[in-house]
Design an enzyme around this catalytic site. Structure first.
Site, PDB file in Angstrom:
ATOM      1  N   LYS A   1      -8.521 -11.214  -8.615  1.00 43.75           N
ATOM      2  CA  LYS A   1      -9.463 -11.410  -7.516  1.00 43.75           C
ATOM      3  C   LYS A   1     -10.702 -10.530  -7.758  1.00 43.75           C
ATOM      4  CE  LYS A   1      -9.353 -10.487  -2.566  1.00 43.75           C
ATOM      5  NZ  LYS A   1      -8.579 -10.044  -1.431  1.00 43.75           N
TER       6      LYS A   1
ATOM      7  N   LYS B   1     -14.677  -4.761  -6.708  1.00 39.32           N
ATOM      8  CA  LYS B   1     -15.622  -3.792  -7.255  1.00 39.32           C
ATOM      9  C   LYS B   1     -14.896  -2.763  -8.109  1.00 39.32           C
ATOM     10  CE  LYS B   1     -18.910  -3.015  -4.194  1.00 39.32           C
ATOM     11  NZ  LYS B   1     -19.584  -2.348  -3.077  1.00 39.32           N
TER      12      LYS B   1
ATOM     13  N   LYS C   1       0.833  -1.213   0.000  1.00 40.09           N
ATOM     14  CA  LYS C   1       0.000   0.000   0.000  1.00 40.09           C
ATOM     15  C   LYS C   1       0.862   1.255   0.000  1.00 40.09           C
ATOM     16  CE  LYS C   1      -4.072  -1.828   2.339  1.00 40.09           C
ATOM     17  NZ  LYS C   1      -4.772  -1.896   3.626  1.00 40.09           N
TER      18      LYS C   1
END
Ligand code: SF4
Length: 324
Positions: A191, A194, A111
């Site tokens: 994976k 959304k 991240k």
């Protein structure tokens, strides 16, 4: 009754990847375990967000969880922000957690490498996760493989705190890997997510689901209708294994390998299997939309039950740490 803690981000309506990979398992486990199911809205604010949007996504997640079968009379379903003991315990754990251990976490490295300015919340995220779990003395934490490292850190924090302030106080929580193999998105590549747009939302109507299933990627080697396929490399087959009964799965396997049918035929059968499971979920969601006070009441009741446990833990922790 042994305890389970499960957390989920307030990402709005569930998609079938979240449902199959986590929530369906929680629904099954809530009868066997005392379950604390937390919508982790404090975790969600470590990235930029709009308050009104977060509120909407949080409500939608609560509706999805209840519609999917989380029973508020059995499990305590609550918002993390309704139980301030989570952040209090996190602060105490921060005081005993070495910086290097947090910097070594794979998710932190991934991240933070994408950000110009890294909020401290991203670094401390797994410490809050440890507080989430240990606050309830959870015995079991259902996790996907990508969360195992964070759970190991929670176990390490429990060991370190126990060694310093009270041997045996926090039991080390055990991981329970979700039984459903990770299901890829409809692109057959990544994976389900959304943001990538490769998902089916849990509450979508049949026509919208079919619009997504029809072009979904199958066995890439099956070019013509007459080519035999290999279901083992096909994501549609994985979805059959999740939604269809055993006889249908065996039929799909045989039809695919013998080129007995085309992929569209196969997907129509999948759509029918999905409907059997999704119709009652949509019906419950419609009922909750008509009576939003049911959601508010479920969350309020869940938070009250969670706080009862959390307050006892914090009183004991403060006492052992000389903070009372
Ligand atoms: Fe996949 Fe079904 Fe096509 Fe076989 S027939 S490749 S299982 S969609």
């Amino acid at each position: 009754m042994p305890r389970i803690f499960s957390g989920i981000q307030p990402s709005g309506e569930l998609h079938i990847g979240n449902y199959l990979g986590a929530v369906k398992n929680w629904v099954a486990l809530q009868r066997e375990f005392e379950s604390f199911i937390c919508i982790v809205n404090y975790h969600a604010i470590t990235i930029p967000y709009e308050p009104a949007d977060l509120k909407r996504r949080t409500h939608e997640m609560a509706v999805s969880l209840l519609a999917a079968g989380i029973d508020p009379n059995t499990a305590a379903l609550f918002l993390q922000s309704a139980v301030p003991e989570h952040t209090e315990l996190q602060w105490l754990f921060n005081a005993i957690t070495p910086l290097g251990e947090l910097e070594r976490q794979t998710q932190f490295k991934e991240k933070s490498s994408r950000l110009e300015s890294v909020p401290a919340g991203i670094l401390n995220y797994p410490v809050l996760q440890a507080a989430d779990i240990l606050l309830y003395h959870a015995d079991i934490v259902p996790v996907g493989e990508d969360q195992v490292q964070h759970l190991e850190l929670s176990r390490e924090i429990a060991r370190r705190w126990n060694a310093r302030f009270g041997e045996g106080y926090f039991a080390e929580p055990q991981a329970r890997l979700t039984p459903t193999r990770r299901i890829l998105g409809l692109d057959g590549q990544a994976k389900m997510s959304k943001s990538i747009g490769n998902t089916v939302a849990l509450l979508e109507e049949p026509a919208a689901i079919w619009e997504k299933l029809r072009p979904a990627v199958t066995d890439p080697a099956r070019v013509r209708r007459t080519d035999p396929g290999n279901p083992d490399v096909c994501n549609i087959f994985q979805l059959h294994k999740a939604f269809s009964d055993a006889a249908t799965v065996a039929h799909v396997d045989a039809q695919c390998r013998s080129a007995g049918w085309g992929c569209i035929d196969c997907k129509k059968v999948l759509a029918a299997s999905m409907e059997i499971e999704l119709v009652p979920i949509r019906a419950r969601a419609a009922e909750l939309a008509a009576k939003p006070n049911l959601v508010t009441e479920a969350l309020g009741d869940g938070a009250a039950r969670a706080r009862t446990v959390a307050k006892v833990t914090m009183a004991e922790v403060r006492e052992r740490m000389g903070l009372d």
